[in-house]
Design a protein around this motif. Structure first.
Motif, PDB file in Angstrom:
ATOM      1  N   LEU A 253       0.772  -1.277  -0.107  1.00 31.75           N
ATOM      2  CA  LEU A 253       0.017  -0.064  -0.036  1.00 31.75           C
ATOM      3  C   LEU A 253       0.742   1.421  -0.176  1.00 31.75           C
ATOM      4  O   LEU A 253       0.577   2.145  -0.496  1.00 31.75           O
ATOM      5  N   HIS A 254       1.856   1.229   0.703  1.00 27.98           N
ATOM      6  CA  HIS A 254       2.835   2.476   0.799  1.00 27.98           C
ATOM      7  C   HIS A 254       3.199   2.742  -0.726  1.00 27.98           C
ATOM      8  O   HIS A 254       3.539   3.981  -1.173  1.00 27.98           O
ATOM      9  N   LEU A 255       3.769   1.586  -1.328  1.00 27.54           N
ATOM     10  CA  LEU A 255       4.396   1.711  -2.466  1.00 27.54           C
ATOM     11  C   LEU A 255       3.378   2.220  -3.578  1.00 27.54           C
ATOM     12  O   LEU A 255       3.735   3.037  -4.391  1.00 27.54           O
ATOM     13  N   LEU A 256       2.233   1.593  -3.485  1.00 26.13           N
ATOM     14  CA  LEU A 256       1.096   2.149  -4.335  1.00 26.13           C
ATOM     15  C   LEU A 256       0.744   3.491  -4.138  1.00 26.13           C
ATOM     16  O   LEU A 256      -0.030   4.178  -4.986  1.00 26.13           O
ATOM     17  N   LYS A 257       0.887   3.977  -3.049  1.00 33.45           N
ATOM     18  CA  LYS A 257       0.485   5.414  -2.550  1.00 33.45           C
ATOM     19  C   LYS A 257       1.284   6.351  -3.602  1.00 33.45           C
ATOM     20  O   LYS A 257       1.039   7.472  -3.801  1.00 33.45           O
ATOM     21  N   GLU A 258       2.650   5.970  -3.540  1.00 30.66           N
ATOM     22  CA  GLU A 258       3.666   6.565  -4.273  1.00 30.66           C
ATOM     23  C   GLU A 258       3.178   6.714  -5.633  1.00 30.66           C
ATOM     24  O   GLU A 258       3.375   7.721  -6.212  1.00 30.66           O
ATOM     25  N   GLU A 259       3.128   5.400  -6.247  1.00 29.09           N
ATOM     26  CA  GLU A 259       2.510   5.671  -7.657  1.00 29.09           C
ATOM     27  C   GLU A 259       1.901   4.216  -7.972  1.00 29.09           C
ATOM     28  O   GLU A 259       2.498   3.279  -7.339  1.00 29.09           O
ATOM     29  N   SER A 260       1.274   4.018  -9.137  1.00 32.00           N
ATOM     30  CA  SER A 260       0.896   2.696  -9.610  1.00 32.00           C
ATOM     31  C   SER A 260       1.887   1.810 -10.015  1.00 32.00           C
ATOM     32  O   SER A 260       2.825   2.271 -10.543  1.00 32.00           O
ATOM     33  N   MET A 261       1.956   0.422 -10.000  1.00 35.51           N
ATOM     34  CA  MET A 261       3.034  -0.294 -10.424  1.00 35.51           C
ATOM     35  C   MET A 261       2.247  -1.794 -10.702  1.00 35.51           C
ATOM     36  O   MET A 261       1.532  -2.247 -10.073  1.00 35.51           O
ATOM     37  N   HIS A 262       3.017  -2.398 -11.483  1.00 33.30           N
ATOM     38  CA  HIS A 262       2.638  -3.997 -11.685  1.00 33.30           C
ATOM     39  C   HIS A 262       3.529  -4.829 -10.752  1.00 33.30           C
ATOM     40  O   HIS A 262       4.450  -4.504 -10.082  1.00 33.30           O
ATOM     41  N   GLY A 263       3.148  -6.067 -10.711  1.00 33.00           N
ATOM     42  CA  GLY A 263       3.410  -7.138  -9.510  1.00 33.00           C
ATOM     43  C   GLY A 263       4.980  -7.107  -9.567  1.00 33.00           C
ATOM     44  O   GLY A 263       5.830  -7.151  -8.327  1.00 33.00           O
ATOM     45  N   TYR A 264       5.528  -7.121 -10.971  1.00 33.36           N
ATOM     46  CA  TYR A 264       7.090  -7.656 -10.681  1.00 33.36           C
ATOM     47  C   TYR A 264       7.823  -6.390  -9.946  1.00 33.36           C
ATOM     48  O   TYR A 264       8.784  -6.574  -9.448  1.00 33.36           O
TER      49      TYR A 264
END
Length: 156
Positions: A13-24
Motif C-alpha cells: 500500500l505504501h508503494l502504491l500510494k507513491e505510484e501505480s505499479m505492476h507486480g514484478y
C-alpha cells in the motif's frame, strides 16, 4: 501457525500510494527498500495483492497493458489507521524488522516457539481425551501469560 501477509500488504500500500505499479516492480521495490534483507517472492506478493483487491484497497488500472495496480480510498484509510498505531518511518521499520528476522536471536526464538506450539497442541489433544487435565493446562497458560505481561511492562 498461518503465515501472515499483513506487513507485506502495508508495504505494498505504501508503494502504491507513491505510484501505480505492476507486480514484478512491486517485488523489486520491496527488495530494494530492504537493502538485501528481503527477497520478495511471487508466492507472497501476488496472494497479498489478491487479498488487497478482494478487500477493495487496490485495483487494476483498466487501460493498462500489464496488470498495473493502484491504491483506492480504502487502502489509503488503512495506511492512515496503521500510521496512527505506529511512530517513525515505515521503511525504516520495514528494514529493522527484516534485519531482526535474520538475526540469530530471532531464528532461535522461532525454533523454540515452533517446538512449544507442537507441545501445546499435544497437551490440548490430551486434555480433550482426559478432561480432568484441562484445568492444569489452563492454569499453566494463565501463569505463562501473566509472566509474559510482567516481562513486557504489564502488557503495554
Amino acid at each position: 501457525m498461518r503465515r501472515r501477509r499483513g506487513f507485506v500488504q502495508i508495504a505494498i500500500l505504501h508503494l502504491l500510494k507513491e505510484e501505480s505499479m505492476h507486480g514484478y516492480r512491486i517485488m523489486k521495490e520491496l527488495e530494494e527498500r530492504a537493502d538485501g534483507f528481503y527477497s520478495a517472492s511471487a508466492g507472497t506478493v501476488y496472494p497479498a495483492l489478491q487479498e488487497l483487491v478482494e478487500q477493495d484497497m487496490i485495483d487494476l488500472e483498466p487501460a493498462s497493458v500489464k496488470k498495473t495496480y493502484f491504491i483506492k480510498e480504502n487502502g489509503k484509510k488503512r495506511l492512515e489507521e496503521f500510521k496512527k498505531r505506529r511512530e517513525g518511518d515505515f521503511w525504516s521499520e520495514w528494514k529493522a524488522r527484516l534485519v531482526w528476522q535474520s538475526s540469530e536471536e530471532a531464528i532461535q526464538l522461532k525454533s523454540v516457539m515452533e517446538a512449544w506450539e507442537t507441545e501445546l497442541r499435544k497437551a490440548v489433544k490430551q486434555a480433550r481425551q482426559e478432561p480432568e487435565k484441562s484445568g492444569k493446562l489452563v492454569t499453566l497458560l494463565e501463569e505463562m501469560t501473566e509472566l509474559l505481561k510482567k516481562d513486557n511492562g504489564g502488557g503495554k
